[in-house]
Design a protein around this motif. Structure first.
Motif: not given
Length: 135
Positions: A61-72, A74-79
């Motif tokens: 689920l996390a892989k599918n959620y973060f797959e199409g996002k930019s690294p910045e 994805a990092f903001k969402d993870g934080v």
């Protein structure tokens, strides 16, 4: 690794973990089979059985959620997730929803295996119809 092998490995790990949980309960010399202890044993065994597929489901689920996002992004969402829940909160949340997400992982995996078998059978049927005399 195909889905069938993955299902067999995860099912084996789940059965071993559930067996260990039951064994630990039954080896306890103070274990008296009343409603409270039997209920807690059922809950712990279900957590032990579903924790591995639940973690795989969460990773997918996390892989599918973060797959199409930019690294910045994805990092903001993870934080944001880490600040709101924290490490212990993520573990507790995973334990609470592990039976549901574990069942969802098993259903998705079996469905993917069935679809791949069906597609393989259809491809073999098509190849059987094509013959040298079909010019």
């Amino acid at each position: 690794m195909n889905k069938t092998e993955q299902l067999l490995i995860v099912l084996t790990i789940s059965i071993v973990l559930a067996g260990l949980a039951v064994l630990l309960y039954l080896l306890d010399p103070t274990f008296i089979p009343d409603a409270y202890r039997v209920t807690s044993m059922v809950i712990v065994v279900s957590w032990a059985f579903f924790i591995t597929p639940s973690m795989l489901f969460d990773a997918q689920l996390a892989k599918n959620y973060f797959e199409g996002k930019s690294p910045e992004h994805a990092f903001k969402d993870g934080v944001r997730i880490g600040v709101i829940l924290g490490f212990v909160g993520i573990i507790v949340l995973n334990l609470l929803v592990s039976p549901v997400t574990g069942i969802m992982w098993y259903i998705r995996t079996v469905r993917k295996i069935a679809i791949s078998k069906k597609n393989k059978n259809q491809c073999s049927d098509i190849s059987d119809k094509n013959d040298i005399f079909d010019i």
